[in-house]
Every structure is written in C-alpha cells, then in structure tokens.
Design a protein around this motif. Structure first.
Motif, mmCIF file in Angstrom:
data_model
loop_
_atom_site.group_PDB
_atom_site.id
_atom_site.type_symbol
_atom_site.label_atom_id
_atom_site.label_comp_id
_atom_site.label_asym_id
_atom_site.label_seq_id
_atom_site.Cartn_x
_atom_site.Cartn_y
_atom_site.Cartn_z
ATOM 1 N N THR A 20 5.153 -3.035 -1.885
ATOM 2 C CA THR A 20 5.057 -1.836 -1.789
ATOM 3 C C THR A 20 4.340 -1.235 -1.954
ATOM 4 N N LYS A 21 4.778 -0.734 -3.723
ATOM 5 C CA LYS A 21 3.617 -0.143 -4.598
ATOM 6 C C LYS A 21 2.252 -0.303 -4.148
ATOM 7 N N ARG A 22 1.580 -1.672 -4.369
ATOM 8 C CA ARG A 22 0.896 -1.982 -3.837
ATOM 9 C C ARG A 22 0.173 -1.954 -2.666
ATOM 10 N N MET A 23 0.292 -2.246 -1.938
ATOM 11 C CA MET A 23 0.876 -1.876 -1.240
ATOM 12 C C MET A 23 0.350 -0.189 -0.362
ATOM 13 N N LEU A 24 1.169 0.710 -0.760
ATOM 14 C CA LEU A 24 0.658 1.917 -0.553
ATOM 15 C C LEU A 24 -0.854 2.819 -1.643
ATOM 16 N N GLN A 25 -0.150 1.661 -2.696
ATOM 17 C CA GLN A 25 -2.003 2.607 -3.035
ATOM 18 C C GLN A 25 -3.408 1.832 -2.566
ATOM 19 N N LYS A 26 -2.965 0.837 -1.081
ATOM 20 C CA LYS A 26 -3.885 0.583 -0.833
ATOM 21 C C LYS A 26 -4.753 1.034 0.361
ATOM 22 N N LEU A 27 -3.279 1.908 1.389
ATOM 23 C CA LEU A 27 -3.101 2.726 2.506
ATOM 24 C C LEU A 27 -3.828 4.403 1.723
ATOM 25 N N LYS A 28 -3.363 4.587 1.134
ATOM 26 C CA LYS A 28 -4.094 5.669 0.450
ATOM 27 C C LYS A 28 -5.294 5.726 -0.108
ATOM 28 N N THR A 29 -5.857 4.693 -0.462
ATOM 29 C CA THR A 29 -7.585 4.308 -0.558
ATOM 30 C C THR A 29 -8.710 3.887 0.876
ATOM 31 N N GLU A 30 -7.393 3.451 1.296
ATOM 32 C CA GLU A 30 -8.203 2.976 2.747
ATOM 33 C C GLU A 30 -8.088 5.627 3.253
ATOM 34 N N ALA A 31 -7.718 4.866 3.167
ATOM 35 C CA ALA A 31 -7.377 6.596 4.258
ATOM 36 C C ALA A 31 -8.360 7.365 3.923
ATOM 37 N N SER A 32 -8.548 7.188 1.811
ATOM 38 C CA SER A 32 -9.733 8.580 1.742
ATOM 39 C C SER A 32 -11.179 8.237 1.990
ATOM 40 N N LYS A 33 -11.309 6.113 2.061
ATOM 41 C CA LYS A 33 -13.044 6.226 3.186
ATOM 42 C C LYS A 33 -12.802 6.106 4.227
ATOM 43 N N GLY A 34 -11.458 7.266 5.571
ATOM 44 C CA GLY A 34 -11.843 7.130 6.759
ATOM 45 C C GLY A 34 -11.927 6.404 7.554
ATOM 46 N N GLN A 63 -3.962 1.172 9.831
ATOM 47 C CA GLN A 63 -2.882 1.234 10.216
ATOM 48 C C GLN A 63 -2.303 -0.810 10.388
ATOM 49 N N ASP A 64 -2.656 -1.865 10.134
ATOM 50 C CA ASP A 64 -2.290 -2.927 9.397
ATOM 51 C C ASP A 64 -1.622 -2.720 7.927
ATOM 52 N N THR A 65 -2.232 -1.620 7.424
ATOM 53 C CA THR A 65 -1.542 -1.950 5.554
ATOM 54 C C THR A 65 0.200 -1.126 6.070
ATOM 55 N N LEU A 66 -0.314 -0.339 6.487
ATOM 56 C CA LEU A 66 1.414 0.536 7.242
ATOM 57 C C LEU A 66 1.760 -0.869 8.176
ATOM 58 N N VAL A 67 1.506 -1.820 8.757
ATOM 59 C CA VAL A 67 2.328 -2.138 9.952
ATOM 60 C C VAL A 67 3.641 -3.250 8.456
ATOM 61 N N GLU A 68 2.358 -3.648 7.565
ATOM 62 C CA GLU A 68 2.572 -4.316 6.252
ATOM 63 C C GLU A 68 3.348 -3.958 5.665
ATOM 64 N N ILE A 69 3.699 -2.660 5.266
ATOM 65 C CA ILE A 69 4.550 -1.356 4.220
ATOM 66 C C ILE A 69 5.907 -1.415 5.312
ATOM 67 N N LYS A 70 5.620 -1.481 6.461
ATOM 68 C CA LYS A 70 7.248 -1.132 7.270
ATOM 69 C C LYS A 70 8.004 -2.585 6.615
#
Length: 292
Positions: A32-46, A52-59
């Motif tokens: 989950t820590k790795r996925m959260l970091q991935k989510l932040k990177t994707e959000a920073s790039k817009g 949305q796909d990463t959020l599903v995996e995190i949940k």
C-alpha cells in the motif's frame, strides 16, 4: 493425555494463524505504501484516469490491514496502518476535488471522517494529520455550495472554537457562509481571489455561479433593463463575452447596449386589496388583545 495434546495442537495452530495473518498485514502495508507513492506521482502529473485505477488497487490492499476502521484491531503496526489508511483517503478526497467529482468527494470524506473522529481517544494517540483542516474546510465549502446548511452547521460544531477562529481554511468558509446569509454578494463574488488554497477555487467558483443566478433573478424583478456595463459590474464578469453568454443562457434580450428583462404580464399578477388587508389585521389584533 489426549486432552492435553489437543489443547497444545490448538495453541500451535492459533499461533501459526496469527503469524500468517501478521505477515499478510505487513506485506499489505508495504504494498500500500508503494501504491500510495505511485498515486501521488500520477496526481502530480495530472493523470487522473491512472489515479482512479490506482485508487481501486489501494482500497483492495487496505482491506488486509486489520487496524483500520471499523475493526480497529490492536497490533504492533496499528498506528502505522491507521496513518497510511488515512493518508490514502486524504489523497482520494483531494483527487476528487481536482476532477470536480462531488459524489466521489462525499464518499471518500465519509470514510475518512472515521479516522478524524474515532481515533481521538486512542492510546497511544494517532498523530494529527497536516491535511485535516484543509480537507475539513473543503467539505464545509462543498456543503455550502450544495446549500446543505443544516449539515454545514452540524459539521462546523465538531470543530473546536479556537480552530474555527484561527484556521485560515475554516475561517474562510465561515465568512463565506455569513456573507451568503447576509446577502453580501459582493464579498462572495470576490471569493475565488481570497482562497486559502488553490484546491478551494473550483468549489468557490461554483458558489459564485449560484450567487450570480440569485443576482440575475433579483435584477429581473428590480429592473426593466440594464446596460451591459452595469450588468457586467453587478455580476462581476471579467469580460463582456462572459456576460453575453450568461444573458443568452438566461434568455434575456439584448437590444443595442442594454439587456432587456422579460416581465410577466399584469394579468398574471395577483391583485391585493391593501385596505381590506389592513382592516383584517387590525381586527385580528383587537381579538388577540381581548383574549389576552
């Protein structure tokens, strides 16, 4: 004895079960820590579609963490799990603001609020989140935009007075609500220029649209016509083109440099006999005085 051997076997199986469960929770925590970091990177790039796909995996990974609501199981990593789950949901809320998805905002906030409210009395306590007041202010602004005033005040009462008075995120929304109740529309129309965070701007602009509609409705009743310059000033449009688009949407007629408001025919208006109303009111007042 046979009974003793059975009890010993049960204990061994229970220890094995708890050990395997702890290992699974630890693996889920790291993933989950790795996925959260991935989510932040994707959000920073817009890249919000990828988010949305990463959020599903995190949940899905969060369901393997036993310390999260509603279970709140005690473990050596309980505080770490709670802090991680809270941060994941905070990111989900912020992303929903950026994509202007109010339904997703509400859904994620309701899940997140459990971390803010239900962990206060934990021992040892969960450290406060740096994002909490920013997000709670956003939620208050969302309720104000949706005209859910009762829920707005219910949510506001969960915040201590010193937070209401000192947090720029909370004070900003309180002042907007007061301006709205007072009809001080000029302050609301300037709201997007005074936002405490860029994240507040999309919701503030929605509130401005609501206020413009109210000003437009009042203008229709108060005036037969307005010049384009006057209307642009009253409604705080940046350009004449924005005003023209709004006038077309509102079905106002533009003649030269004036906006003509459509008026209801006098036959549609209810005629009231003022003298009869005064007479009846005085009669009721006399009757009430006599009863008292």
């Amino acid at each position: 004895t046979l009974w003793w051997r059975r009890q010993k076997e049960k204990g061994r199986l229970a220890a094995r079960f708890h050990g395997e469960r702890a290992t699974m929770a630890q693996q889920a925590l790291q993933m989950t820590k790795r996925m959260l970091q991935k989510l932040k990177t994707e959000a920073s790039k817009g890249d919000y579609e990828a988010c949305q796909d990463t959020l599903v995996e995190i949940k899905l990974h969060l369901t393997n963490l036993p310390a999260l609501p509603p279970r709140f199981e005690r473990s050596a990593t309980a505080l770490e799990e709670l802090a991680l789950g809270r941060e994941c949901l905070e990111q989900a809320v912020l992303i929903s603001v950026q994509v202007q998805d109010e339904a997703a905002f509400e859904r994620h906030y309701l899940q997140l609020n459990s971390y803010y409210v239900d962990t206060k009395d934990m021992n040892p306590p969960l450290p406060a989140s740096e994002q909490e007041l920013l997000i709670r202010g956003l939620n208050l602004l969302r309720l104000l935009v949706q005209n859910r005033i009762a829920e707005f005040h219910t949510e506001l009462e969960t915040l201590a007075p010193h937070i209401q008075n000192n947090s720029p995120y909370i004070k900003y929304v309180i002042q907007l609500e007061q301006s709205h109740m007072e009809g001080a529309y000029t302050k609301i129309l300037n709201a997007s220029k005074e936002c405490p965070s860029q994240l507040y701007i999309p919701l503030a602009e929605k509130l401005i649209e609501t206020v413009r509609d109210e000003i437009g409705a009042c203008s229709e009743e108060a005036y037969e016509s307005l010049t384009l310059a006057e209307a642009q000033k009253i409604m705080r449009f940046s350009t004449k083109q924005e005003l023209m688009a709004y006038a077309k949407e509102s079905e106002w007629v533009i003649e030269g440099d004036r906006i003509m408001f459509s008026k209801e025919s006098t036959s549609d208006k209810v005629q009231l006999n003022s003298m009869e109303l005064i007479k009846n009111t005085l009669h009721y007042a006399k009757e009430i005085e006599r009863i008292v």
